[in-house]
Design an enzyme around this catalytic site. Sequence first.
Site, PDB file in Angstrom:
ATOM      1  N   ARG A 181     -10.988   4.485  10.275  1.00  0.00           N
ATOM      2  CA  ARG A 181     -10.147   3.690   9.369  1.00  0.00           C
ATOM      3  C   ARG A 181      -8.846   4.440   9.140  1.00  0.00           C
ATOM      4  O   ARG A 181      -8.843   5.649   8.858  1.00  0.00           O
ATOM      5  CB  ARG A 181     -10.871   3.451   8.049  1.00  0.00           C
TER       6      ARG A 181
ATOM      7  N   ARG B  85       4.647   0.976   4.444  1.00  0.00           N
ATOM      8  CA  ARG B  85       3.212   1.095   4.676  1.00  0.00           C
ATOM      9  C   ARG B  85       2.830   0.549   6.047  1.00  0.00           C
ATOM     10  O   ARG B  85       1.893   1.042   6.679  1.00  0.00           O
ATOM     11  CB  ARG B  85       2.439   0.372   3.572  1.00  0.00           C
TER      12      ARG B  85
ATOM     13  N   ASP C 197       1.038   5.366  -2.936  1.00  0.00           N
ATOM     14  CA  ASP C 197       1.512   5.368  -4.314  1.00  0.00           C
ATOM     15  C   ASP C 197       0.709   6.394  -5.095  1.00  0.00           C
ATOM     16  O   ASP C 197      -0.357   6.829  -4.653  1.00  0.00           O
ATOM     17  CB  ASP C 197       1.374   3.979  -4.949  1.00  0.00           C
TER      18      ASP C 197
ATOM     19  N   ARG D 259      -8.884 -15.862  12.326  1.00  0.00           N
ATOM     20  CA  ARG D 259      -8.448 -15.625  10.956  1.00  0.00           C
ATOM     21  C   ARG D 259      -7.238 -14.695  10.892  1.00  0.00           C
ATOM     22  O   ARG D 259      -6.991 -14.028   9.880  1.00  0.00           O
ATOM     23  CB  ARG D 259      -9.585 -15.059  10.096  1.00  0.00           C
TER      24      ARG D 259
ATOM     25  N   SER E 250      -4.128   3.079   3.569  1.00  0.00           N
ATOM     26  CA  SER E 250      -3.313   3.632   2.507  1.00  0.00           C
ATOM     27  C   SER E 250      -4.172   3.789   1.260  1.00  0.00           C
ATOM     28  O   SER E 250      -5.242   3.196   1.149  1.00  0.00           O
ATOM     29  CB  SER E 250      -2.107   2.735   2.222  1.00  0.00           C
TER      30      SER E 250
ATOM     31  N   ARG F  90      -0.276  -4.027  10.851  1.00  0.00           N
ATOM     32  CA  ARG F  90      -0.208  -2.606  11.212  1.00  0.00           C
ATOM     33  C   ARG F  90      -0.920  -2.375  12.539  1.00  0.00           C
ATOM     34  O   ARG F  90      -0.500  -1.549  13.347  1.00  0.00           O
ATOM     35  CB  ARG F  90      -0.818  -1.734  10.118  1.00  0.00           C
TER      36      ARG F  90
ATOM     37  N   GLY G 284      -6.206  -1.642   7.517  1.00  0.00           N
ATOM     38  CA  GLY G 284      -6.542  -2.846   6.757  1.00  0.00           C
ATOM     39  C   GLY G 284      -5.665  -4.018   7.151  1.00  0.00           C
ATOM     40  O   GLY G 284      -6.136  -5.143   7.305  1.00  0.00           O
TER      41      GLY G 284
END
Length: 233
Positions: free
Chosen positions: A88, A218, A205, A44, A91, A25, A21
């Site tokens: 994908r 993350r 989490d 973007r 997290s 990362r 996402g």
Amino acid sequence: MSTPHNQAQVGEIAQTVLMPGDPLRAKFLAETYLEDVHQFNAVRNMLGYTGTYKGKKVSIMGSGMGQPSIGIYSHELFSQYGVEAIIRIGSCGALVENVHLRDVIIAQGACTDSNFAHQFELPGTYSAISSYDLLEKAVAHAKEKNVNYHVGNIIASDIFYHFDQGTTQKWASMGCLGVEMESYALFATAARLGKKALTLLTVSDSLVTDEQTTPEEREKTFTAMMEIALEIA
């Protein structure tokens, strides 16, 4: 050829794309694991890279947060750039007691509170599932790497801040292992376009214990999930 959201030209993107996402990362993954890295997108700030991993061409690109965002990027990758599979790597929040911080969830299917599938005008409720051959490979690599993993359903929600605190407990009562915000749209888009998709999630989490990881963790420490995805690719 470019799209409104991707400046890449045909041929710059591999047939398999890993999609975290967070675009940072994607940058971390590309710089850490890939050789001969080329950045193909910055529109973007949704960073995308292509390089090689163990001699094979692989691309990594951010998807952004939520089903509308991954729906846009996955559709363009599948339909405009010849991508055959998207994995994908994200997290999630754990919904059940036996799924712990930093465990990996291999999503067999995704439930949702979204109306994403309404566009297909189906006469019922669509069950969005991953591609079995990708899932099978992910399980094999997780076993090989001695990763703490779980296979099962997740909930892909359109809502991050649930005002009804019992909402996630209801999904847990139906066997959902974790909650995230993207996979239903990815699986449905792949199915509609005849492509493959899989989701690997690291538990960031727990909604059971209230434990959580930091944003930096993350971004940079969920390496087991990343390495499984790279091996599949």
